[in-house]
Design a protein around this motif. Structure first.
Motif, PDB file in Angstrom:
ATOM      1  N   ILE A  60       8.456  -3.425  -8.735  1.00  0.00           N
ATOM      2  CA  ILE A  60       8.704  -2.111  -8.525  1.00  0.00           C
ATOM      3  C   ILE A  60       9.409  -1.850  -7.305  1.00  0.00           C
ATOM      4  O   ILE A  60      10.308  -1.412  -6.961  1.00  0.00           O
ATOM      5  CB  ILE A  60       7.252  -1.428  -8.550  1.00  0.00           C
ATOM      6  N   ALA A  61       8.885  -2.691  -6.093  1.00  0.00           N
ATOM      7  CA  ALA A  61       9.701  -2.699  -4.942  1.00  0.00           C
ATOM      8  C   ALA A  61      11.282  -3.082  -4.964  1.00  0.00           C
ATOM      9  O   ALA A  61      12.169  -2.406  -4.379  1.00  0.00           O
ATOM     10  CB  ALA A  61       8.958  -3.702  -3.912  1.00  0.00           C
ATOM     11  N   GLU A  62      11.406  -4.183  -5.979  1.00  0.00           N
ATOM     12  CA  GLU A  62      12.921  -4.641  -6.028  1.00  0.00           C
ATOM     13  C   GLU A  62      13.648  -3.624  -6.841  1.00  0.00           C
ATOM     14  O   GLU A  62      15.009  -3.251  -6.400  1.00  0.00           O
ATOM     15  CB  GLU A  62      12.579  -5.821  -7.006  1.00  0.00           C
ATOM     16  N   GLU A  63      13.031  -2.590  -7.696  1.00  0.00           N
ATOM     17  CA  GLU A  63      13.748  -1.767  -8.452  1.00  0.00           C
ATOM     18  C   GLU A  63      14.147  -0.552  -7.136  1.00  0.00           C
ATOM     19  O   GLU A  63      15.311   0.097  -7.422  1.00  0.00           O
ATOM     20  CB  GLU A  63      12.830  -0.852  -9.429  1.00  0.00           C
ATOM     21  N   PHE A  64      13.354  -0.480  -6.233  1.00  0.00           N
ATOM     22  CA  PHE A  64      13.751   0.558  -5.443  1.00  0.00           C
ATOM     23  C   PHE A  64      14.393  -0.028  -4.207  1.00  0.00           C
ATOM     24  O   PHE A  64      14.660   0.749  -3.238  1.00  0.00           O
ATOM     25  CB  PHE A  64      12.377   1.309  -5.067  1.00  0.00           C
ATOM     26  N   GLU A  65      14.683  -1.279  -4.163  1.00  0.00           N
ATOM     27  CA  GLU A  65      15.208  -1.959  -3.059  1.00  0.00           C
ATOM     28  C   GLU A  65      14.165  -1.556  -1.581  1.00  0.00           C
ATOM     29  O   GLU A  65      14.958  -1.449  -0.601  1.00  0.00           O
ATOM     30  CB  GLU A  65      16.751  -1.515  -2.762  1.00  0.00           C
ATOM     31  N   LEU A  66      13.189  -1.878  -1.739  1.00  0.00           N
ATOM     32  CA  LEU A  66      12.108  -1.866  -0.649  1.00  0.00           C
ATOM     33  C   LEU A  66      11.416  -3.229  -0.544  1.00  0.00           C
ATOM     34  O   LEU A  66      11.597  -3.998  -1.160  1.00  0.00           O
ATOM     35  CB  LEU A  66      11.283  -0.858  -1.104  1.00  0.00           C
ATOM     36  N   ASP A  67      11.134  -3.364   0.819  1.00  0.00           N
ATOM     37  CA  ASP A  67      10.224  -4.627   0.976  1.00  0.00           C
ATOM     38  C   ASP A  67       8.585  -4.061   0.778  1.00  0.00           C
ATOM     39  O   ASP A  67       8.239  -3.277   1.683  1.00  0.00           O
ATOM     40  CB  ASP A  67      10.579  -4.780   2.688  1.00  0.00           C
ATOM     41  N   PRO A  68       8.282  -4.949   0.032  1.00  0.00           N
ATOM     42  CA  PRO A  68       6.814  -4.620  -0.260  1.00  0.00           C
ATOM     43  C   PRO A  68       5.780  -5.370   0.638  1.00  0.00           C
ATOM     44  O   PRO A  68       5.904  -6.427   1.159  1.00  0.00           O
ATOM     45  CB  PRO A  68       6.502  -5.322  -1.660  1.00  0.00           C
TER      46      PRO A  68
END
Length: 310
Positions: free
Chosen positions: A115-123
């Motif tokens: 999910i983080a990859e989809e939003f280009e976020l660091d989990p």
């Protein structure tokens, strides 16, 4: 949970049932080769009202999903194989923001990373008590819950839930030479001695089967397995997702190919975000979840069972 004759259990019972089987469980080595199995070690009383408070009317946190480039994922980090804490970083882990030098691993973590990859976020994980997760979500402390949580009517009033990213169910296991090994209906099981784990749905669903010997439940999963291995019972109830690893360790065990299923036994795992969030956020989360095929889900689960701590 008390022993009753369940019909279709309400959604509000599902998470408690699964957590009675898994959350109450430590991991204990049992039997051939020391395979890790889930063992019950505590009362269901630790389950608390985790619906949380209703979000503020303006749902201010709904607009802050990952706004600083970080996806804060709420979980216990103590609920293997869904999530657990480790001290070493690996390709499977994410940092635990509020536990310096610690990392989270588990099935929930793998989904959160996608999910983080989809939003280009660091989990990053935020380690919290299960009962406080929805309050933490609505206060803006976390962006999303990935924690072995099932949606139910109460929780749905306080958060928006995704599609399920894994669904466990209850199946029955016997030995390959058992007269019940080819059963497909409950009637085919007449006369069998059936065993489940105490204080869980793995025991209560047995009452749906007529004309069998519903044995006094065993306190832990290893004891359930041991009873079948030693011929003290004919059939045990077991986690559908965990069957491949069980049969890998006990090659003479087989899953009974039942066409007739238990009612109310499916246990979903849903992510949650702030109620009233932008529809696009949930649409993108669901697209990620729906893109994880069934084989991939099982492979991820098996890998997490292999990695989970003893």
């Amino acid at each position: 949970m008390k022993k009753t004759t369940p019909t279709a259990l309400p959604l509000s019972n599902l998470a408690c049932s699964r957590r009675s089987f898994l959350k109450l469980s430590g991991i204990s080595a049992v039997g051939m080769g020391g395979m890790m199995f889930l063992s019950g070690c505590g009362p269901a009383a630790q389950e608390t009202d985790d619906a949380g408070s209703a979000p503020a009317e303006d749902a201010a946190a709904a607009t802050s999903f990952g706004e600083d480039g970080v996806l804060r994922v709420g979980m216990e980090a103590a609920y293997a194989p869904y999530n657990w804490q480790v001290s070493e970083e690996s390709e499977f882990t994410i940092p635990i923001e509020n536990a310096a030098g610690s990392y989270a691993d588990g099935y929930d973590v793998q989904v959160a990373k996608l999910i983080a990859e989809e939003f280009e976020l660091d989990p990053v994980a935020v380690k919290l008590d299960f009962s406080g997760l929805i309050d933490a979500l609505n206060s803006g402390q976390i962006d999303i819950i990935c924690a072995g949580m099932s949606v139910d009517p109460d929780r749905a009033k306080s958060a928006d839930f995704s599609n399920s990213y894994i669904d466990d169910d209850i199946v029955m296991i016997t030995t390959e030479d058992s007269p019940y090994a080819s059963a497909t209906t409950f009637a085919d099981l007449a006369g069998a001695a059936v065993l489940g784990q105490a204080s869980t749905m793995y025991d209560t669903v047995i009452d749906q089967i007529p004309d069998i010997d519903h044995m006094t439940p065993a306190e832990t999963v290893p004891l359930v397995i041991e009873n079948l291995a030693n011929g003290r019972c004919d059939i045990i109830t077991y986690s559908m997702l965990s069957v491949p690893k069980l049969i890998e360790q006990y090659p003479n065990f087989v899953e009974i190919p039942m066409e007739e299923k238990f009612e109310g036994s499916v246990m979903p795992d849903n992510a949650a975000i702030v109620r009233g969030s932008d529809d696009e956020i949930m649409e993108r989360i669901n697209a990620v979840i729906d893109g994880i095929g069934q084989d991939e889900r099982q492979d991820m689960w098996n890998a997490c069972m292999d990695r989970q701590p003893a």
